[in-house]
Scaffold this motif. Sequence first.
Motif, PDB file in Angstrom:
ATOM      1  N   LEU A   1     -69.679 -56.355 -18.034  1.00 22.77           N
ATOM      2  CA  LEU A   1     -70.309 -55.213 -18.681  1.00 22.77           C
ATOM      3  C   LEU A   1     -71.333 -55.661 -19.719  1.00 22.77           C
ATOM      4  CD1 LEU A   1     -70.396 -52.148 -18.957  1.00 22.77           C
ATOM      5  CD2 LEU A   1     -68.647 -52.339 -20.703  1.00 22.77           C
ATOM      6  N   SER A   2     -71.010 -56.709 -20.456  1.00 25.20           N
ATOM      7  CA  SER A   2     -71.941 -57.175 -21.483  1.00 25.20           C
ATOM      8  C   SER A   2     -73.212 -57.760 -20.879  1.00 25.20           C
ATOM      9  CB  SER A   2     -71.260 -58.210 -22.375  1.00 25.20           C
ATOM     10  OG  SER A   2     -70.879 -59.338 -21.614  1.00 25.20           O
ATOM     11  N   GLU A   3     -73.114 -58.263 -19.651  1.00 20.07           N
ATOM     12  CA  GLU A   3     -74.298 -58.826 -18.995  1.00 20.07           C
ATOM     13  C   GLU A   3     -75.289 -57.737 -18.583  1.00 20.07           C
ATOM     14  OE1 GLU A   3     -72.677 -60.882 -15.693  1.00 20.07           O
ATOM     15  OE2 GLU A   3     -71.739 -62.437 -16.924  1.00 20.07           O
ATOM     16  N   HIS A   4     -74.794 -56.567 -18.277  1.00 15.39           N
ATOM     17  CA  HIS A   4     -75.634 -55.482 -17.774  1.00 15.39           C
ATOM     18  C   HIS A   4     -75.732 -54.311 -18.750  1.00 15.39           C
ATOM     19  CE1 HIS A   4     -75.743 -57.481 -13.919  1.00 15.39           C
ATOM     20  NE2 HIS A   4     -74.414 -57.581 -13.950  1.00 15.39           N
ATOM     21  N   PHE A   5     -75.407 -54.574 -19.993  1.00 18.14           N
ATOM     22  CA  PHE A   5     -75.379 -53.494 -20.982  1.00 18.14           C
ATOM     23  C   PHE A   5     -76.746 -52.830 -21.144  1.00 18.14           C
ATOM     24  CE2 PHE A   5     -75.527 -51.836 -25.343  1.00 18.14           C
ATOM     25  CZ  PHE A   5     -74.475 -50.936 -25.262  1.00 18.14           C
ATOM     26  N   GLU A   6     -77.794 -53.617 -21.190  1.00 21.10           N
ATOM     27  CA  GLU A   6     -79.136 -53.052 -21.390  1.00 21.10           C
ATOM     28  C   GLU A   6     -79.543 -52.170 -20.208  1.00 21.10           C
ATOM     29  OE1 GLU A   6     -83.714 -54.513 -22.113  1.00 21.10           O
ATOM     30  OE2 GLU A   6     -82.082 -55.882 -22.608  1.00 21.10           O
ATOM     31  N   LEU A   7     -79.224 -52.612 -18.993  1.00 24.61           N
ATOM     32  CA  LEU A   7     -79.548 -51.819 -17.806  1.00 24.61           C
ATOM     33  C   LEU A   7     -78.766 -50.508 -17.800  1.00 24.61           C
ATOM     34  CD1 LEU A   7     -80.902 -51.500 -15.042  1.00 24.61           C
ATOM     35  CD2 LEU A   7     -78.968 -52.749 -14.061  1.00 24.61           C
ATOM     36  N   ILE A   8     -77.482 -50.568 -18.125  1.00 25.42           N
ATOM     37  CA  ILE A   8     -76.643 -49.369 -18.171  1.00 25.42           C
ATOM     38  C   ILE A   8     -77.163 -48.411 -19.241  1.00 25.42           C
ATOM     39  CG2 ILE A   8     -74.331 -48.516 -18.708  1.00 25.42           C
ATOM     40  CD1 ILE A   8     -73.283 -51.161 -17.475  1.00 25.42           C
ATOM     41  N   GLU A   9     -77.549 -48.956 -20.382  1.00 23.44           N
ATOM     42  CA  GLU A   9     -78.081 -48.131 -21.466  1.00 23.44           C
ATOM     43  C   GLU A   9     -79.372 -47.444 -21.048  1.00 23.44           C
ATOM     44  OE1 GLU A   9     -80.009 -48.893 -25.846  1.00 23.44           O
ATOM     45  OE2 GLU A   9     -78.379 -50.193 -25.201  1.00 23.44           O
ATOM     46  N   THR A  10     -80.260 -48.165 -20.382  1.00 24.25           N
ATOM     47  CA  THR A  10     -81.529 -47.597 -19.926  1.00 24.25           C
ATOM     48  C   THR A  10     -81.303 -46.496 -18.897  1.00 24.25           C
ATOM     49  OG1 THR A  10     -82.626 -49.712 -20.309  1.00 24.25           O
ATOM     50  CG2 THR A  10     -83.761 -48.149 -18.896  1.00 24.25           C
TER      51      THR A  10
END
Length: 71
Positions: free
Chosen positions: A2-11
């Motif tokens: 989850l921490s690896e893709h946090f920015e994508l999920i947030e966007t």
Amino acid sequence: MLSEHFELIETLGTNFAIAILFLLIGLAIRDVLKKAEVPKFGQWFVWLVLFLGCAGFIAKGIIQAFFESGI
């Protein structure tokens, strides 16, 4: 993971939230236009402005994706 893709999920979450907001605004505007019995020209103008706002949001996303991809 989850921490690896946090920015994508947030966007994605932000984009979906804004899209839902535009939908709700559109439904509210439709309701107000029908209840106020606005003439067709006024309705057309209101929907044009709403569409241009959505189109600007979509264009911003495309331009942002283009610049971030480095092409």
